[in-house]
Design an enzyme around this catalytic site. Structure first.
Site, PDB file in Angstrom:
ATOM      1  N   ALA A  52       0.684  -1.123  -0.304  1.00  0.00           N
ATOM      2  CA  ALA A  52       0.078  -0.156  -0.146  1.00  0.00           C
ATOM      3  C   ALA A  52       0.889   1.407   0.029  1.00  0.00           C
ATOM      4  O   ALA A  52       2.167   1.139   0.177  1.00  0.00           O
ATOM      5  CB  ALA A  52      -1.009   0.182   1.042  1.00  0.00           C
TER       6      ALA A  52
ATOM      7  N   GLY B  46       0.627  -5.202   0.642  1.00  0.00           N
ATOM      8  CA  GLY B  46      -0.772  -5.099   0.173  1.00  0.00           C
ATOM      9  C   GLY B  46      -0.524  -6.016  -1.315  1.00  0.00           C
ATOM     10  O   GLY B  46      -1.149  -6.158  -2.136  1.00  0.00           O
TER      11      GLY B  46
ATOM     12  N   GLU C 168      -1.068  -9.383  -0.292  1.00  0.00           N
ATOM     13  CA  GLU C 168      -1.878  -9.410  -0.666  1.00  0.00           C
ATOM     14  C   GLU C 168      -2.745  -9.614  -1.794  1.00  0.00           C
ATOM     15  O   GLU C 168      -3.673 -10.145  -2.461  1.00  0.00           O
ATOM     16  CB  GLU C 168      -2.369  -8.279   0.389  1.00  0.00           C
ATOM     17  CG  GLU C 168      -2.340  -8.410   1.854  1.00  0.00           C
ATOM     18  CD  GLU C 168      -2.306  -7.240   2.614  1.00  0.00           C
ATOM     19  OE1 GLU C 168      -2.475  -6.728   2.356  1.00  0.00           O
ATOM     20  OE2 GLU C 168      -3.829  -7.829   3.817  1.00  0.00           O
TER      21      GLU C 168
ATOM     22  N   GLU D  31       3.887  -4.569   7.487  1.00  0.00           N
ATOM     23  CA  GLU D  31       3.266  -4.489   7.587  1.00  0.00           C
ATOM     24  C   GLU D  31       3.586  -3.796   9.135  1.00  0.00           C
ATOM     25  O   GLU D  31       3.287  -2.717   9.955  1.00  0.00           O
ATOM     26  CB  GLU D  31       1.758  -4.662   7.927  1.00  0.00           C
ATOM     27  CG  GLU D  31       1.513  -4.008   6.585  1.00  0.00           C
ATOM     28  CD  GLU D  31       1.194  -5.300   5.932  1.00  0.00           C
ATOM     29  OE1 GLU D  31       2.098  -6.222   5.709  1.00  0.00           O
ATOM     30  OE2 GLU D  31       1.297  -5.781   4.909  1.00  0.00           O
TER      31      GLU D  31
HETATM   32  N1  COA Z   1       4.486   3.090  -0.923  1.00  0.00           N
HETATM   33  C1  COA Z   1       4.511   4.149  -1.422  1.00  0.00           C
HETATM   34  N2  COA Z   1       6.014   4.520  -1.541  1.00  0.00           N
HETATM   35  C2  COA Z   1       6.778   3.679  -2.435  1.00  0.00           C
HETATM   36  C3  COA Z   1       6.719   1.998  -0.997  1.00  0.00           C
HETATM   37  C4  COA Z   1       4.915   2.121  -0.655  1.00  0.00           C
HETATM   38  N3  COA Z   1       5.144   0.989  -0.052  1.00  0.00           N
HETATM   39  N4  COA Z   1       7.517   0.921  -1.561  1.00  0.00           N
HETATM   40  C5  COA Z   1       8.251   1.798  -1.647  1.00  0.00           C
HETATM   41  N5  COA Z   1       8.546   2.948  -2.606  1.00  0.00           N
HETATM   42  C6  COA Z   1       8.979   4.216  -3.294  1.00  0.00           C
HETATM   43  C7  COA Z   1      10.125   5.126  -2.374  1.00  0.00           C
HETATM   44  O1  COA Z   1       9.563   5.551  -1.087  1.00  0.00           O
HETATM   45  C8  COA Z   1      10.518   5.133  -3.402  1.00  0.00           C
HETATM   46  O2  COA Z   1      10.068   6.646  -4.187  1.00  0.00           O
HETATM   47  P1  COA Z   1      11.312   8.082  -3.997  1.00  0.00           P
HETATM   48  O3  COA Z   1      11.772   7.849  -5.322  1.00  0.00           O
HETATM   49  O4  COA Z   1      10.299   8.952  -4.279  1.00  0.00           O
HETATM   50  O5  COA Z   1      11.691   8.039  -2.770  1.00  0.00           O
HETATM   51  C9  COA Z   1      10.702   4.587  -4.544  1.00  0.00           C
HETATM   52  O6  COA Z   1       9.191   3.507  -3.847  1.00  0.00           O
HETATM   53  C10 COA Z   1      11.454   3.560  -4.965  1.00  0.00           C
HETATM   54  O7  COA Z   1      11.598   2.923  -3.585  1.00  0.00           O
HETATM   55  P2  COA Z   1      13.624   3.087  -2.155  1.00  0.00           P
HETATM   56  O8  COA Z   1      12.442   2.044  -0.869  1.00  0.00           O
HETATM   57  O9  COA Z   1      14.270   3.423  -3.119  1.00  0.00           O
HETATM   58  O10 COA Z   1      13.579   1.448  -2.696  1.00  0.00           O
HETATM   59  P3  COA Z   1      14.905   0.121  -2.113  1.00  0.00           P
HETATM   60  O11 COA Z   1      15.247  -0.893  -3.119  1.00  0.00           O
HETATM   61  O12 COA Z   1      16.297   0.755  -1.623  1.00  0.00           O
HETATM   62  O13 COA Z   1      14.360  -0.842  -1.613  1.00  0.00           O
HETATM   63  C11 COA Z   1      12.387  -1.887  -0.792  1.00  0.00           C
HETATM   64  C12 COA Z   1      12.789  -1.351  -2.088  1.00  0.00           C
HETATM   65  C13 COA Z   1      10.895  -2.325  -1.563  1.00  0.00           C
HETATM   66  C14 COA Z   1      12.457  -2.534   0.151  1.00  0.00           C
HETATM   67  C15 COA Z   1      11.681  -0.588   0.188  1.00  0.00           C
HETATM   68  O14 COA Z   1      10.876   0.005  -1.253  1.00  0.00           O
HETATM   69  C16 COA Z   1      10.466  -0.628   0.744  1.00  0.00           C
HETATM   70  O15 COA Z   1      10.565  -1.819   1.938  1.00  0.00           O
HETATM   71  N6  COA Z   1       9.390  -0.516   0.411  1.00  0.00           N
HETATM   72  C17 COA Z   1       7.795  -0.358   1.380  1.00  0.00           C
HETATM   73  C18 COA Z   1       7.367  -2.542   1.577  1.00  0.00           C
HETATM   74  C19 COA Z   1       6.563  -1.872   2.676  1.00  0.00           C
HETATM   75  O16 COA Z   1       6.327  -1.720   3.894  1.00  0.00           O
HETATM   76  N7  COA Z   1       5.333  -2.569   1.876  1.00  0.00           N
HETATM   77  C20 COA Z   1       3.947  -2.585   3.285  1.00  0.00           C
HETATM   78  C21 COA Z   1       3.523  -1.386   2.807  1.00  0.00           C
HETATM   79  S1  COA Z   1       1.323  -1.162   3.970  1.00  0.00           S
END
Ligand code: COA
Length: 264
Positions: A70, A115, A118, A138
Site C-alpha cells: 500500500a 498490499g 495481498e 506492515e
Molecule cells: N509506498 C509508497 N512508496 C513506496 C513504497 C510504498 N509501499 N515502496 C517503495 N516506495 C517508493 C520509495 O519511497 C521510493 O520513492 P522515492 O524515490 O520518491 O523516494 C521508491 O518507491 C523506490 O523505493 P526505495 O525504497 O528507494 O527502493 P529500495 O530498492 O531501496 O527498497 C523496498 C525497496 C521494497 C525494500 C523498499 O521500498 C520498501 O521497504 N518499501 C516498503 C515496503 C512495505 O513496507 N510495504 C508495506 C506497506 S503497508
C-alpha cells in the site's frame, strides 16, 4: 480494450483472449494508492463482463517490483475512518478478483510486499521470478495487513507461516515462498513473461464454464463445510453438461483430436 485510455495508473494489453493488466507506477514500486485500487476494481469488473476475455495476467511495471505494498505516503495520513474505508476498498477489489470466475495469474518480479502480497494472494495462480521477495512487513510500520493478508495467507500457508510472516515482517525469498505454497511456480527472471503467457494461453484455450466451476467450487468449498462444498461441485459439474464445450471436449477425445472450446 477501449477503456485503456481511462486509466491513469494501469496499462492494458490484450493478447487474444488474455488481458494483461500492468500496474504502472514503477517510480513508487507500483505502490497501491486509492486511485490504483479504484482502477483495479474497474478493470476487473470490465474483465468479468467481457466474454472475449478468458484469462487475466496481473503484473507490475519495471524490473524491481510486482507491488511494494500500500502507498505508505497515503497510509501515513489516514484517520481511523479513512483507514477503515481504505482497507475495505482494497479488500472489496481483491475479493472481486478472487470471485471473478475467470483465472487471474499474478506475475511476480521482484518485490511483492504488504498490499502487493495481498493482491497476489487474491489471484488464483502466482508465478514468480527467482528474484522475487515476498512478505507482510506492515508490522514495521506499526500496523497489520489490511487487504486480507491475515486471512488469505492463513488459508494458503497455514497458521504457523502466517504468524511468522506477519509478526516478524521479514521478507522471504521465492524458494521459501514456494515451499510454503505461496507460489505455484518459480522461473528464471528472464523467462518469467514467456512462462506466464504460456500458462495464460493454456488456460484461455480451456472451456470457460469448466474453469469457472473449478474456481467457484474451490473458493466456496474452501470457505464452507465439505457437504456444502460437495453439493456445489455437483451442481457446477452438472451445469457443464449443458455446454457445447462439454460436447466438443468429449467428442474431440473420442475422435482423437484437440478440442476447440468456443465458450458456449
Ligand atoms: N509506498 C509508497 N512508496 C513506496 C513504497 C510504498 N509501499 N515502496 C517503495 N516506495 C517508493 C520509495 O519511497 C521510493 O520513492 P522515492 O524515490 O520518491 O523516494 C521508491 O518507491 C523506490 O523505493 P526505495 O525504497 O528507494 O527502493 P529500495 O530498492 O531501496 O527498497 C523496498 C525497496 C521494497 C525494500 C523498499 O521500498 C520498501 O521497504 N518499501 C516498503 C515496503 C512495505 O513496507 N510495504 C508495506 C506497506 S503497508
Amino acid at each position: 480494450m477501449s477503456t485503456a485510455a481511462a486509466f491513469q495508473h494501469l496499462l492494458i494489453e490484450d493478447r487474444d483472449a488474455v488481458r494483461i493488466v500492468t500496474i504502472n507506477r514503477p517510480d513508487k514500486l507500483n505502490a497501491l494508492n486509492r486511485e490504483v485500487l479504484t482502477e483495479l476494481r474497474d478493470v476487473f469488473r470490465a474483465i468479468a463482463e467481457d466474454p472475449s476475455v478468458r484469462v487475466a495476467v496481473l503484473r507490475g511495471a519495471g524490473e524491481k517490483a510486482f507491488v511494494a505494498g500500500a502507498d505508505i505516503a497515503e497510509l501515513a495520513a489516514l484517520s481511523p475512518t479513512q483507514a477503515r474505508d481504505f482497507s475495505q476498498h482494497g479488500q472489496r477489489m481483491m475479493r472481486g478478483i478472487e470471485l471473478l470466475g475467470k483465472p487471474v495469474i499474478a506475475m511476480i518480479r521482484g518485490y511483492a510486499l504488504g498490499g502487493g502480497m495481498e493482491l497476489a494472494m487474491s489471484c488464483h495462480l502466482r508465478i514468480a521470478a527467482d528474484n522475487a521477495k515476498v512478505g507482510q512487513p506492515e508490522i514495521n510500520l506499526g500496523v497489520l495487513p489490511g487487504f486480507g493478508g491475515t486471512q488469505r495467507l492463513l488459508r494458503l500457508a497455514g497458521r504457523g507461516a502466517t504468524l511468522e510472516l506477519c509478526l516478524t515482517g521479514a521478507p522471504i525469498n521465492a524458494q521459501r515462498a514456494f515451499e510454503l505454497g505461496l507460489l505455484n511456480r518459480i522461473v528464471p527472471a528472464e523467462q518469467l513473461e514467456d512462462a506466464t503467457l504460456a500458462l495464460a494461453a493454456q488456460l484461455a484455450a480451456a472451456a470457460p464454464q469448466a474453469l469457472r466451476g473449478i474456481l467457484d467450487a474451490v473458493q466456496i468449498g474452501g470457505e464452507c463445510g465439505i457437504d456444502a462444498g460437495l453439493e456445489f461441485e455437483t451442481q457446477a459439474f452438472a451445469v457443464c453438461t449443458s455446454t457445447n464445450d462439454m460436447r466438443e471436449g468429449t467428442k474431440a477425445f473420442l475422435e482423437r483430436r484437440k478440442p476447440v472450446f468456443r465458450g458456449d
